[in-house]
Design an enzyme around this catalytic site. Structure first.
Site, short mmCIF file in Angstrom:
data_model
loop_
_atom_site.label_atom_id
_atom_site.label_comp_id
_atom_site.label_asym_id
_atom_site.label_seq_id
_atom_site.Cartn_x
_atom_site.Cartn_y
_atom_site.Cartn_z
N LEU A 112 0.80 -1.22 0.00
CA LEU A 112 0.00 0.00 0.00
C LEU A 112 0.83 1.28 0.00
O LEU A 112 0.30 2.38 0.20
CB LEU A 112 -0.97 -0.01 1.19
CG LEU A 112 -1.94 -1.20 1.18
CD1 LEU A 112 -2.80 -1.18 2.43
CD2 LEU A 112 -2.79 -1.23 -0.08
N CYS A 113 2.13 1.16 -0.25
CA CYS A 113 2.99 2.35 -0.34
C CYS A 113 2.76 3.06 -1.66
O CYS A 113 2.58 2.42 -2.70
CB CYS A 113 4.47 1.96 -0.24
SG CYS A 113 5.03 1.72 1.44
N HIS A 114 2.80 4.38 -1.60
CA HIS A 114 2.67 5.18 -2.81
C HIS A 114 3.98 5.17 -3.60
O HIS A 114 5.06 5.05 -3.01
CB HIS A 114 2.33 6.63 -2.45
CG HIS A 114 0.97 6.78 -1.88
ND1 HIS A 114 0.72 6.58 -0.54
CD2 HIS A 114 -0.22 7.10 -2.45
CE1 HIS A 114 -0.58 6.78 -0.31
NE2 HIS A 114 -1.17 7.10 -1.45
N ASP A 165 24.37 -11.38 2.15
CA ASP A 165 24.53 -12.20 0.95
C ASP A 165 25.99 -12.28 0.51
O ASP A 165 26.48 -13.36 0.16
CB ASP A 165 23.69 -11.64 -0.19
CG ASP A 165 23.82 -12.46 -1.46
OD1 ASP A 165 23.61 -13.70 -1.40
OD2 ASP A 165 24.16 -11.88 -2.51
N MET A 195 9.13 4.64 4.90
CA MET A 195 9.23 3.25 4.42
C MET A 195 10.40 3.08 3.45
O MET A 195 11.07 2.05 3.44
CB MET A 195 7.92 2.81 3.76
CG MET A 195 6.75 2.72 4.74
SD MET A 195 7.08 1.68 6.18
CE MET A 195 7.35 0.10 5.40
N GLU A 196 10.66 4.10 2.64
CA GLU A 196 11.78 4.04 1.71
C GLU A 196 13.11 4.00 2.45
O GLU A 196 14.01 3.23 2.09
CB GLU A 196 11.73 5.23 0.75
CG GLU A 196 10.63 5.14 -0.30
CD GLU A 196 9.21 5.37 0.23
OE1 GLU A 196 8.26 5.09 -0.52
OE2 GLU A 196 9.04 5.81 1.38
#
Length: 159
Positions: free
Chosen positions: A74-76, A127, A112-113
């Site tokens: 639901l992130c823009h 990794d 969020m970014e």
């Protein structure tokens, strides 16, 4: 409490931000990865067989921040104006802390970014180093600060 990501029927929805004003928004997130002394030394000295661990992790973190809306449902989609990834080495605890600072001018924040950028950078370190140390631990991933928008400023230090 009203949840902004649900409609009156309880369905998940993307928040409508069309009425919000564009403001400058900045978020800084951080997180750490702890590893063995041998692994830490190889990263610090640039001796990991897969190459420049922190250089690759920096690019991965930037790419992760840019792809956040593809990963979090639901992130823009945001037009990011800046993404910076920095690393802090702690030789005593064999730990690397990643910092991701994200900027935009828009209707919704970049928290969020920033968090996604940190996590992708740390996952990339894992990794690239897992052949030496599979027991690495990622921890303390959190939002440090944010500015802009209706909710104003936030600082982890003030909690």
């Amino acid at each position: 409490m009203d949840f902004t990501h649900f409609d009156q029927k309880g369905n998940a929805v993307m928040v409508d931000v069309s009425e919000k004003l564009d403001t400058e928004r900045v978020a800084l997130a951080c997180g750490s990865i702890r590893m063995s002394e041998e692994c830490f030394q190889k990263v610090a000295e640039g001796q990991m067989k897969k190459g420049d661990v922190l250089g690759v992790a920096r690019i991965a973190g930037i790419m992760g921040a840019k792809k956040t809306s593809d990963l979090i449902p639901l992130c823009h989609i945001l037009n990011l104006t800046s993404v910076e990834i920095e690393f802090e080495m702690d030789a005593v605890h064999h730990c690397i802390t990643a910092y991701c600072k994200v900027k935009t001018t828009g209707k919704t924040g970049v928290e969020m970014e920033a968090l996604t950028g940190v996590q992708v950078a740390l996952l990339t370190i894992y990794d690239m180093c897992k052949a030496i140390d599979k027991k690495m631990e990622m921890f303390a991933i959190h939002l440090c600060t944010k500015t802009g928008g209706k909710s104003g400023e936030f600082s982890w230090q003030e909690i």
